[in-house]
Structure formats: structure tokens, C-alpha cells
Motif scaffolding. Structure first.
Motif, short mmCIF file in Angstrom:
data_model
loop_
_atom_site.label_atom_id
_atom_site.label_comp_id
_atom_site.label_asym_id
_atom_site.label_seq_id
_atom_site.Cartn_x
_atom_site.Cartn_y
_atom_site.Cartn_z
N PRO A 120 0.81 -1.22 0.00
CA PRO A 120 0.00 0.00 0.00
C PRO A 120 0.84 1.27 0.00
O PRO A 120 2.04 1.24 0.25
N LEU A 121 0.16 2.38 -0.26
CA LEU A 121 0.79 3.70 -0.31
C LEU A 121 0.49 4.50 0.95
O LEU A 121 -0.57 4.32 1.56
N MET A 122 1.39 5.40 1.29
CA MET A 122 1.12 6.42 2.30
C MET A 122 1.68 7.73 1.76
O MET A 122 2.86 7.84 1.47
N LEU A 123 0.79 8.72 1.61
CA LEU A 123 1.18 10.03 1.12
C LEU A 123 1.13 11.00 2.29
O LEU A 123 0.14 11.04 3.02
N ILE A 124 2.21 11.75 2.49
CA ILE A 124 2.32 12.70 3.59
C ILE A 124 2.54 14.10 3.01
O ILE A 124 3.40 14.29 2.14
N LEU A 125 1.74 15.06 3.48
CA LEU A 125 1.90 16.46 3.05
C LEU A 125 2.46 17.26 4.21
O LEU A 125 1.98 17.14 5.34
N THR A 126 3.46 18.10 3.91
CA THR A 126 4.06 18.95 4.94
C THR A 126 4.06 20.40 4.48
O THR A 126 4.01 20.68 3.29
N GLY A 127 4.14 21.29 5.45
CA GLY A 127 4.25 22.70 5.13
C GLY A 127 3.04 23.50 5.51
O GLY A 127 2.27 23.12 6.37
N ARG A 128 2.86 24.58 4.82
CA ARG A 128 1.70 25.46 4.98
C ARG A 128 1.61 26.29 3.73
O ARG A 128 2.60 26.81 3.25
N ARG A 129 0.44 26.41 3.17
CA ARG A 129 0.16 27.12 1.92
C ARG A 129 0.71 26.37 0.71
O ARG A 129 0.00 26.08 -0.20
N SER A 130 2.00 26.05 0.70
CA SER A 130 2.54 25.27 -0.42
C SER A 130 2.89 23.88 0.10
O SER A 130 4.04 23.55 0.32
N TRP A 131 1.87 23.10 0.34
CA TRP A 131 2.04 21.76 0.91
C TRP A 131 2.83 20.88 -0.04
O TRP A 131 2.53 20.79 -1.22
#
Length: 162
Positions: A120-131
Motif C-alpha cells: 500500500p501507499l502512504m502520502l504525507i503532506l508537509t508545510g503550509r500554503r505550499s504543501w
């Protein structure tokens, strides 16, 4: 195992919108799509956390009943083309590396879903405004207690659905 993951611009935009709405708390959901003929995963849509989800700065717990209803509906709407590929979530004030809990969760997903989704996949978004998205795929090695599972980071590529 693939080296790239393709994600629709609308799915990525929905994830970023969810991240902004819940900042500085974590949020997340489900990745839907299919595996292409070349084995590369294609994320066509996402399911958000649901109204009953609990968000905190160090994690979140989704509204499981909401997500299961949405998953069933998406499967029907796509005539079975879109299926569960894994999970996504945000790390609002951290980097996009997988935490120990992320690794444990992804390994658990591979053990609890249909055999066709052993990686399976795991997608992680970090940051703020420009994730910034980072996507990982579990790589199951031949069963051997001495060799742990590996997590490979995939290149994220956008596409416009037809």
C-alpha cells in the motif's frame, strides 16, 4: 514495485485544502485509484477525514464509518476502477518523513487488506500554503524474520484526468 506515483491535480488540491482547513492540526484520509499496466499507482481521487474525525497536532483519527460509505460509493461510481490504494495525512509542523507510527500503520494496512494490495501507499503532506507531498510504498520482502519490510519513497507526478 514502482518508482513513481501519479496523482490527479484535483485529488492533490483536495488534500491541500483539507490540510489548510485543519492547520495546525493533522488531517488525512484515503487514497483511491488503480495500478497502471506498468505497475505504477495512479491516484484519481481521495476521501477526506469525515465530520466525525478527531484532529490534533500530533495525529488524527478518521471518521471510519464516513470513509467506508464514501469508499463504497466511489467504487460504484467508477464501475470498480477506483479502489483503495492506501492512506494520506498531513505533518503540519514536521518534515515529510514517515514516523514510527506511520511505518507501523502502513505495515498493518498490508496485513489487513486484500492480497492485491500487499504494497500500500502512504502520502504525507508537509508545510503550509505550499504543501509538499511525499509518497511511500511498502515493499514486502520474501518472508524472513531477519529482514524487515522496506519503505520506498516514490516520485510524485501530476496528471490531468481525461
Amino acid at each position: 514495485m514502482s518508482k513513481r506515483v501519479w496523482i490527479s491535480k484535483s485529488a492533490l488540491a483536495q488534500m491541500m485544502w483539507n490540510c489548510e482547513c485543519h492547520y495546525p492540526r493533522e488531517t488525512g484520509g484515503i487514497l483511491l485509484g488503480y495500478f497502471g499496466d506498468n505497475g505504477e499507482p495512479v491516484i484519481t481521487r481521495i476521501i477526506g477525514p469525515g465530520a466525525g474525525a478527531v484532529h490534533s497536532q500530533m495525529g488524527f483519527h478518521p471518521d471510519h464509518e464516513f470513509q467506508m460509505r464514501q469508499l463504497e460509493q466511489a467504487y460504484i461510481e467508477s464501475n470498480g476502477d477506483d479502489d483503495y490504494l492506501g492512506d494520506w495525512h498531513s505533518h503540519p509542523k514536521c518534515d515529510n518523513r514517515m514516523s514510527h507510527l506511520d511505518r507501523k500503520t502502513l505495515t498493518g494496512i498490508s496485513r489487513s487488506t486484500a492480497p492485491k494490495l500487499a504494497e500500500p501507499l502512504m502520502l504525507i503532506l508537509t508545510g503550509r500554503r505550499s504543501w509538499e507531498p511525499a509518497c511511500y510504498q511498502l515493499s514486502l520482502l520474501p518472508k524472513c524474520k531477519l529482514v524487515p519490510a522496506r519503505f520506498r519513497r516514490l516520485d510524485v507526478k501530476n496528471y490531468m484526468p481525461e
